[in-house]
Design a protein around this motif. Structure first.
Motif, PDB file in Angstrom:
ATOM      1  N   PRO A  44       0.816  -1.216   0.000  1.00  0.00           N
ATOM      2  CA  PRO A  44       0.000   0.000   0.000  1.00  0.00           C
ATOM      3  C   PRO A  44       0.851   1.268   0.000  1.00  0.00           C
ATOM      4  CG  PRO A  44       0.029  -0.995   2.185  1.00  0.00           C
ATOM      5  CD  PRO A  44       0.868  -1.871   1.301  1.00  0.00           C
ATOM      6  N   SER A  45       0.282   2.345  -0.502  1.00  0.00           N
ATOM      7  CA  SER A  45       0.936   3.655  -0.439  1.00  0.00           C
ATOM      8  C   SER A  45      -0.146   4.713  -0.330  1.00  0.00           C
ATOM      9  CB  SER A  45       1.747   3.902  -1.701  1.00  0.00           C
ATOM     10  OG  SER A  45       2.013   5.285  -1.827  1.00  0.00           O
ATOM     11  N   SER A  46       0.114   5.748   0.442  1.00  0.00           N
ATOM     12  CA  SER A  46      -0.903   6.787   0.609  1.00  0.00           C
ATOM     13  C   SER A  46      -0.531   8.076  -0.106  1.00  0.00           C
ATOM     14  CB  SER A  46      -1.111   7.057   2.105  1.00  0.00           C
ATOM     15  OG  SER A  46       0.097   7.522   2.655  1.00  0.00           O
ATOM     16  N   ILE A  47       0.581   8.054  -0.881  1.00  0.00           N
ATOM     17  CA  ILE A  47       1.045   9.290  -1.529  1.00  0.00           C
ATOM     18  C   ILE A  47       1.062   9.124  -3.047  1.00  0.00           C
ATOM     19  CG2 ILE A  47       2.955  10.962  -1.683  1.00  0.00           C
ATOM     20  CD1 ILE A  47       3.898   9.796   1.063  1.00  0.00           C
ATOM     21  N   GLY A  48       0.485  10.089  -3.735  1.00  0.00           N
ATOM     22  CA  GLY A  48       0.493  10.087  -5.197  1.00  0.00           C
ATOM     23  C   GLY A  48       1.127  11.367  -5.712  1.00  0.00           C
ATOM     24  N   LYS A  70       8.175  -0.947  -9.484  1.00  0.00           N
ATOM     25  CA  LYS A  70       7.344  -1.415 -10.603  1.00  0.00           C
ATOM     26  C   LYS A  70       7.029  -0.234 -11.519  1.00  0.00           C
ATOM     27  CE  LYS A  70       5.188  -4.691 -12.602  1.00  0.00           C
ATOM     28  NZ  LYS A  70       5.828  -5.945 -12.980  1.00  0.00           N
ATOM     29  N   GLU A  71       7.134  -0.494 -12.821  1.00  0.00           N
ATOM     30  CA  GLU A  71       6.742   0.525 -13.792  1.00  0.00           C
ATOM     31  C   GLU A  71       5.671  -0.064 -14.679  1.00  0.00           C
ATOM     32  OE1 GLU A  71      10.640   3.043 -14.952  1.00  0.00           O
ATOM     33  OE2 GLU A  71       9.256   2.607 -16.579  1.00  0.00           O
ATOM     34  N   GLY A 110       4.114   7.490 -21.355  1.00  0.00           N
ATOM     35  CA  GLY A 110       3.445   7.585 -20.073  1.00  0.00           C
ATOM     36  C   GLY A 110       3.546   6.290 -19.287  1.00  0.00           C
ATOM     37  N   ARG A 111       3.865   6.421 -18.017  1.00  0.00           N
ATOM     38  CA  ARG A 111       3.909   5.216 -17.187  1.00  0.00           C
ATOM     39  C   ARG A 111       3.598   5.540 -15.733  1.00  0.00           C
ATOM     40  NH1 ARG A 111       8.620   7.674 -17.613  1.00  0.00           N
ATOM     41  NH2 ARG A 111      10.369   7.092 -16.286  1.00  0.00           N
ATOM     42  N   LEU A 112       3.019   4.565 -15.105  1.00  0.00           N
ATOM     43  CA  LEU A 112       2.717   4.673 -13.686  1.00  0.00           C
ATOM     44  C   LEU A 112       3.845   3.962 -12.946  1.00  0.00           C
ATOM     45  CD1 LEU A 112       0.539   5.489 -11.564  1.00  0.00           C
ATOM     46  CD2 LEU A 112      -0.448   3.221 -11.881  1.00  0.00           C
ATOM     47  N   ILE A 113       4.455   4.694 -12.025  1.00  0.00           N
ATOM     48  CA  ILE A 113       5.622   4.147 -11.325  1.00  0.00           C
ATOM     49  C   ILE A 113       5.278   3.929  -9.859  1.00  0.00           C
ATOM     50  CG2 ILE A 113       8.031   4.601 -10.666  1.00  0.00           C
ATOM     51  CD1 ILE A 113       8.092   6.549 -13.117  1.00  0.00           C
ATOM     52  N   PHE A 114       5.689   2.783  -9.348  1.00  0.00           N
ATOM     53  CA  PHE A 114       5.573   2.558  -7.917  1.00  0.00           C
ATOM     54  C   PHE A 114       6.974   2.393  -7.355  1.00  0.00           C
ATOM     55  CE2 PHE A 114       5.238   0.001  -4.066  1.00  0.00           C
ATOM     56  CZ  PHE A 114       4.282   0.727  -3.375  1.00  0.00           C
ATOM     57  N   LYS A 141       9.513   6.893   1.509  1.00  0.00           N
ATOM     58  CA  LYS A 141       8.089   6.508   1.512  1.00  0.00           C
ATOM     59  C   LYS A 141       7.725   5.815   0.202  1.00  0.00           C
ATOM     60  CE  LYS A 141       6.884   8.729   5.349  1.00  0.00           C
ATOM     61  NZ  LYS A 141       6.669  10.158   5.365  1.00  0.00           N
ATOM     62  N   LYS A 142       6.728   4.958   0.292  1.00  0.00           N
ATOM     63  CA  LYS A 142       6.202   4.350  -0.932  1.00  0.00           C
ATOM     64  C   LYS A 142       5.308   5.365  -1.637  1.00  0.00           C
ATOM     65  CE  LYS A 142       7.872   0.252   0.061  1.00  0.00           C
ATOM     66  NZ  LYS A 142       9.136  -0.136  -0.565  1.00  0.00           N
ATOM     67  N   VAL A 143       5.501   5.504  -2.925  1.00  0.00           N
ATOM     68  CA  VAL A 143       4.708   6.481  -3.684  1.00  0.00           C
ATOM     69  C   VAL A 143       4.239   5.897  -5.019  1.00  0.00           C
ATOM     70  CG1 VAL A 143       5.821   8.570  -2.741  1.00  0.00           C
ATOM     71  CG2 VAL A 143       6.827   7.456  -4.719  1.00  0.00           C
ATOM     72  N   TRP A 144       3.122   6.435  -5.465  1.00  0.00           N
ATOM     73  CA  TRP A 144       2.695   6.218  -6.844  1.00  0.00           C
ATOM     74  C   TRP A 144       3.020   7.485  -7.619  1.00  0.00           C
ATOM     75  CZ3 TRP A 144       1.436   1.724  -8.769  1.00  0.00           C
ATOM     76  CH2 TRP A 144       0.850   0.751  -7.960  1.00  0.00           C
ATOM     77  N   VAL A 145       3.669   7.344  -8.763  1.00  0.00           N
ATOM     78  CA  VAL A 145       3.991   8.532  -9.550  1.00  0.00           C
ATOM     79  C   VAL A 145       3.496   8.357 -10.978  1.00  0.00           C
ATOM     80  CG1 VAL A 145       5.859   9.993 -10.447  1.00  0.00           C
ATOM     81  CG2 VAL A 145       6.014   9.057  -8.146  1.00  0.00           C
TER      82      VAL A 145
END
Ligand code: HPA
Length: 273
Positions: free
Chosen positions: A22-26, A44-45, A64-68, A74-78
């Protein structure tokens, strides 16, 4: 369940099949501001193309890519690469990734963008904390049937940008000797840059900067209950005396030059969240 909610759930199920932490930051990165992605310890990309129901980025040369991964401990989604209204996406498509992040557990969203300065005290390369916004003819992403599962029909917008996150950013800037401006971001559709008269109008309306993104994402984020922080990099000056045209290349270059400061701020902000 609405069709959007059905799609969101399928998107989220796919992403969670690849990443279960889990991550709470985007974080959503603006045009020319994608280098923050290099600071992430990537776990992960996921190319946007692979994600069910995700819009596909059309900006040239921008995969475009979603990066974890990990940033500032901290764990982030970017999201490296965002969707703009001017590309032909609907406001709901522009807002879609914000909603996906929410359903993934994100409750704090950091946004960056490149913007034109209309405040006479601004110069190219300045960083501006967005403390409020004006939507100038950008279509509201909440138009249409409300998804009560996501948020309320009539969201309050009296303080979209979190005061406590703004204070935190100011502390970080002070510690690191970074000058920060603060002001109102005016969201327009683009893709034309503004006429001289339009830049003047935006200034008179109370805008300090103007850009072609962010507002629709911010609205979607507030709707689904996220706390929000957004920052503009001033890449050009709208109100000026001399003959001067504005080009996309110039905007990208100015964004690139200012980027290290922004990267530091976002990294430290993430660390302190
Ligand atoms: N206007 C609108 N959008 C922008 C600008 C501008 O001057 N600069 C960067 N994005």
């Amino acid at each position: 369940m609405s069709q959007t909610m059905q799609q969101l759930k399928e998107t989220v199920a796919y992403i969670q099949s690849l990443v279960s932490t889990p991550s709470s930051i985007g974080i959503i990165l603006g045009s020319g501001l994608g280098n923050l992605a290099n600071e992430i310890k990537t776990e992960k990309e996921i190319p946007y193309n692979d994600i069910p129901h995700f819009p596909v980025s059309t900006v040239e040369g921008h995969k475009g890519r979603l990066i974890f991964g990990e940033l500032g401990g901290k764990k982030v989604w970017v999201m490296a690469g965002r969707f703009h209204y001017y590309e032909g996406y609907t406001p709901q498509q522009v807002a879609y990734p914000v909603r996906v992040m929410r359903l993934l557990g994100v409750n704090t969203l950091l946004l960056s963008n490149a913007a034109g300065g209309v405040n006479p005290h601004f110069k190219i390369g300045d960083l501006m904390i967005i403390n409020d916004h004006i939507s100038l003819f950008t279509e509201n992403p909440l138009l249409g049937r409300n998804d009560d599962e996501l948020g309320t029909r009539f969201p309050d917008m009296s303080e979209p940008y979190s005061k406590s996150l703004i204070q935190l950013a100011q502390q970080i800037a002070k510690t690191n000797d970074i000058e920060l401006k603060q002001g109102v971001y005016t969201g327009v559709t683009g893709p034309t840059f503004e006429t001289r008269a339009e830049y003047q109008l935006i200034h008179r309306l109370g805008g300090d900067a103007v850009g072609m993104s962010t507002v629709q994402e911010s609205i979607a984020a507030i709707h689904c209950g996220m706390q929000l922080f957004a920052m503009s990099v001033i890449t050009d000056i709208g109100i000026r005396e001399e003959e001067n045209t504005i080009t996309h290349e110039e905007v990208l270059q100015a964004a690139k030059d200012a980027e290290p400061k922004l990267t530091l701020l976002f990294t430290e902000l993430t660390r302190l969240l």
